[in-house]
Scaffold this active site. Structure first.
Site, PDB file in Angstrom:
ATOM      1  N   LYS A  14      63.369  83.857 -16.602  1.00  0.00           N
ATOM      2  CA  LYS A  14      64.656  83.695 -17.305  1.00  0.00           C
ATOM      3  C   LYS A  14      64.624  84.354 -18.674  1.00  0.00           C
ATOM      4  O   LYS A  14      63.570  84.515 -19.289  1.00  0.00           O
ATOM      5  CB  LYS A  14      65.033  82.215 -17.446  1.00  0.00           C
ATOM      6  CG  LYS A  14      64.081  81.346 -18.266  1.00  0.00           C
ATOM      7  CD  LYS A  14      64.349  81.343 -19.763  1.00  0.00           C
ATOM      8  CE  LYS A  14      63.237  80.654 -20.530  1.00  0.00           C
ATOM      9  NZ  LYS A  14      62.972  81.209 -21.843  1.00  0.00           N
ATOM     10  N   VAL A 103      52.222  85.443 -18.297  1.00  0.00           N
ATOM     11  CA  VAL A 103      51.937  84.092 -18.806  1.00  0.00           C
ATOM     12  C   VAL A 103      52.218  84.032 -20.311  1.00  0.00           C
ATOM     13  O   VAL A 103      51.918  84.988 -21.036  1.00  0.00           O
ATOM     14  CB  VAL A 103      50.442  83.765 -18.530  1.00  0.00           C
ATOM     15  CG1 VAL A 103      50.065  82.405 -19.074  1.00  0.00           C
ATOM     16  CG2 VAL A 103      50.153  83.857 -17.033  1.00  0.00           C
ATOM     17  N   ALA A 104      52.779  82.916 -20.768  1.00  0.00           N
ATOM     18  CA  ALA A 104      53.064  82.693 -22.203  1.00  0.00           C
ATOM     19  C   ALA A 104      53.799  83.878 -22.814  1.00  0.00           C
ATOM     20  O   ALA A 104      53.440  84.388 -23.864  1.00  0.00           O
ATOM     21  CB  ALA A 104      51.776  82.384 -22.977  1.00  0.00           C
ATOM     22  N   GLY A 106      57.411  83.964 -22.877  1.00  0.00           N
ATOM     23  CA  GLY A 106      58.794  83.611 -23.226  1.00  0.00           C
ATOM     24  C   GLY A 106      59.752  83.704 -22.056  1.00  0.00           C
ATOM     25  O   GLY A 106      60.962  83.575 -22.206  1.00  0.00           O
ATOM     26  N   ALA A 108      59.419  81.814 -19.177  1.00  0.00           N
ATOM     27  CA  ALA A 108      59.369  80.551 -18.424  1.00  0.00           C
ATOM     28  C   ALA A 108      58.636  80.683 -17.087  1.00  0.00           C
ATOM     29  O   ALA A 108      59.023  80.083 -16.089  1.00  0.00           O
ATOM     30  CB  ALA A 108      60.768  79.961 -18.216  1.00  0.00           C
ATOM     31  N   GLY A 109      57.545  81.450 -17.090  1.00  0.00           N
ATOM     32  CA  GLY A 109      56.774  81.632 -15.859  1.00  0.00           C
ATOM     33  C   GLY A 109      56.158  80.326 -15.357  1.00  0.00           C
ATOM     34  O   GLY A 109      56.186  80.052 -14.148  1.00  0.00           O
ATOM     35  N   GLY A 110      55.632  79.520 -16.256  1.00  0.00           N
ATOM     36  CA  GLY A 110      55.044  78.235 -15.850  1.00  0.00           C
ATOM     37  C   GLY A 110      56.105  77.311 -15.267  1.00  0.00           C
ATOM     38  O   GLY A 110      55.877  76.635 -14.257  1.00  0.00           O
ATOM     39  N   ASP A 144      62.411  73.886 -19.058  1.00  0.00           N
ATOM     40  CA  ASP A 144      63.050  75.024 -18.393  1.00  0.00           C
ATOM     41  C   ASP A 144      62.974  74.948 -16.868  1.00  0.00           C
ATOM     42  O   ASP A 144      63.433  75.863 -16.181  1.00  0.00           O
ATOM     43  CB  ASP A 144      62.375  76.335 -18.834  1.00  0.00           C
ATOM     44  CG  ASP A 144      62.564  76.623 -20.309  1.00  0.00           C
ATOM     45  OD1 ASP A 144      63.547  76.129 -20.894  1.00  0.00           O
ATOM     46  OD2 ASP A 144      61.716  77.335 -20.878  1.00  0.00           O
TER      47      ASP A 144
HETATM   48  O1  C5P Z   1      59.205  71.227 -22.228  1.00  0.00           O
HETATM   49  P1  C5P Z   1      58.089  72.204 -22.380  1.00  0.00           P
HETATM   50  O2  C5P Z   1      56.765  71.637 -21.954  1.00  0.00           O
HETATM   51  O3  C5P Z   1      58.371  73.527 -21.770  1.00  0.00           O
HETATM   52  O4  C5P Z   1      57.986  72.481 -23.949  1.00  0.00           O
HETATM   53  C1  C5P Z   1      56.842  73.027 -24.533  1.00  0.00           C
HETATM   54  C2  C5P Z   1      56.840  72.730 -26.025  1.00  0.00           C
HETATM   55  O5  C5P Z   1      57.854  73.521 -26.684  1.00  0.00           O
HETATM   56  C3  C5P Z   1      57.137  71.299 -26.412  1.00  0.00           C
HETATM   57  O6  C5P Z   1      55.983  70.506 -26.417  1.00  0.00           O
HETATM   58  C4  C5P Z   1      57.717  71.452 -27.823  1.00  0.00           C
HETATM   59  O7  C5P Z   1      56.690  71.630 -28.770  1.00  0.00           O
HETATM   60  C5  C5P Z   1      58.460  72.783 -27.742  1.00  0.00           C
HETATM   61  N1  C5P Z   1      59.888  72.573 -27.429  1.00  0.00           N
HETATM   62  C6  C5P Z   1      60.731  72.063 -28.409  1.00  0.00           C
HETATM   63  N2  C5P Z   1      62.050  71.871 -28.122  1.00  0.00           N
HETATM   64  C7  C5P Z   1      62.550  72.188 -26.905  1.00  0.00           C
HETATM   65  C8  C5P Z   1      61.715  72.727 -25.898  1.00  0.00           C
HETATM   66  C9  C5P Z   1      60.383  72.905 -26.194  1.00  0.00           C
HETATM   67  O8  C5P Z   1      60.291  71.777 -29.527  1.00  0.00           O
HETATM   68  N3  C5P Z   1      63.828  72.009 -26.667  1.00  0.00           N
END
Ligand code: C5P
Length: 356
Positions: A14, A103-104, A106, A108-110, A144
């Site tokens: 994405k 990976v990592a 931006g 949203a691969g994971g 995501d």
């Molecule tokens: O939800 P996810 O595990 O993908 O988020 C990874 C990290 O990104 C969260 O632990 C948080 O530090 C940050 N994050 C955030 N606000 C969001 C989404 C992600 O601060 N809306």
């Protein structure tokens, strides 16, 4: 319980055409308003019945993906098993992930792999959860993941998990992705944004809005959010305005005109990503100089995304960007594409070349 031998799901990466970030919440997350856009770069996730849960990762950046219970796809399996209950409590699953989404990066691969595991296991176990029910499980696994199930173009709120599909013509947009030589950690980029906002607020002698400039498209522009005056020093919920959906972007998307969309894309995380990965400044500038209609860091970066007016211009841009030496590699993709789909071939081919 009927168990089928193996199920493969295909899941898209994405972009965020808008990523408006509000204040940090008490739970550590940031309130968002975002416009998700699924693009034609896919991972494939295969689920097979096994004695115990396990994961194998192949392809792009596979060595940097955790192969234990920290793997987001395995966390999705655990979350789905808890939601379904019954006989699947005892059903082990081996998940095989063929990665093309870096990976990592931006993109949203994971989260894509988690969505793929949800859909593949739902089919493998014949659990019969509806997409709406899967979205509820997905939201618990990561911010995501729900969008990776749905795909298309959709507005995300909350942490990004509350989704509303965006009505837009089916015209495809042509993007060039510039992959960086390195990675960025999403939590670190959010933390860097908090620091930038705190510093900006301090520099304004406590009168300012604590907002980083909204970045994207053709550089800085107003963010249309009214600053809140006063308040104690530092960044807290009182100082950062709640994010709003960008009406100009939504109008541009409804028009189907890539020139308008290119001008309207924005990403609040971009200044933080660029601060942590300064080479991105050059990549973004190069893309715009080479004729992109819009440029932005993808999500928390470090991938950069460039919009082209059509497939030919995207090819030109991809060739020129790779020649300019401002990124590790490039890919041409289109969007929007559907979310997670089950591939018709239910058995995993033995030959990895035919597994694509
Ligand atoms: O939800 P996810 O595990 O993908 O988020 C990874 C990290 O990104 C969260 O632990 C948080 O530090 C940050 N994050 C955030 N606000 C969001 C989404 C992600 O601060 N809306």
């Amino acid at each position: 319980m009927t168990i089928v031998p193996g199920v493969t799901a295909r899941v898209p990466a994405k972009l965020n055409l808008q990523l408006a970030v509000g204040p940090r919440r008490a739970d550590g997350y940031h309130g968002l308003v975002t416009v998700f856009h699924a693009v034609s770069l896919f991972d494939e996730v295969t689920a097979e019945a096994a004695g115990q849960d396990g994961v194998t990762v192949t392809g792009e950046g596979a060595d940097r993906v955790p192969a234990d219970q920290d793997n987001l796809a395995l966390r999705a399996v655990t979350a789905l098993r808890a939601a379904v209950g019954g006989a699947v409590r005892a059903a082990g699953v081996h998940v095989t992930i063929a990665k093309r989404i870096p990976v990592a990066a931006g993109l949203a691969g994971g989260s894509a792999d988690a969505a793929g595991a949800l859909v593949a296991c739902n089919e493998l176990w014949r659990s019969g959860l509806t997409q709406r029910q899967l979205v509820t499980v997905a939201a618990k696994v990561g911010s995501d993941v729900a969008f990776a199930l749905l795909g298309g173009t959709a507005v995300g709120r909350g942490r990004g998990e509350r989704l509303t599909p965006a009505l837009a013509p089916a015209t495809p947009y042509h993007w060039v992705l510039a992959f960086a030589d390195g990675q960025l950690s999403t939590p670190e980029v959010y933390a860097a944004l908090d620091r930038l906002r705190a510093a900006a607020k301090g520099a304004k002698g406590d009168r300012g809005d604590g907002q980083s400039p909204r970045a994207g498209a053709r550089g800085e522009r107003g963010d249309g959010q009214s600053p809140r005056a006063g308040g104690p020093r530092g960044v807290g919920p009182r100082e950062i305005a709640e994010p709003n959906l960008d009406a100009a972007l939504m109008t541009a998307l409804r028009s189907g005109d890539p020139t308008r969309v290119g001008r309207a894309v924005s990403n609040d995380l971009q200044p933080a990503a660029v601060a942590l990965f300064p080479a991105l400044r050059k990549t973004l500038a190069a893309g715009l100089e080479l004729g992109a209609l819009g440029a932005l860091v993808a999500g928390s970066g470090p991938t950069c995304a460039f919009l082209a007016s059509n497939a030919d211009r995207a090819l030109d841009l991809a060739v020129s960007l790779s020649g300019a030496g401002v990124c590790r590699s490039v890919a041409r993709v289109t969007g929007p594409v559907p979310g997670t789909v089950i591939l018709p071939d239910l058995r995993t081919p033995k030959d990895p070349k035919t597994a694509r």
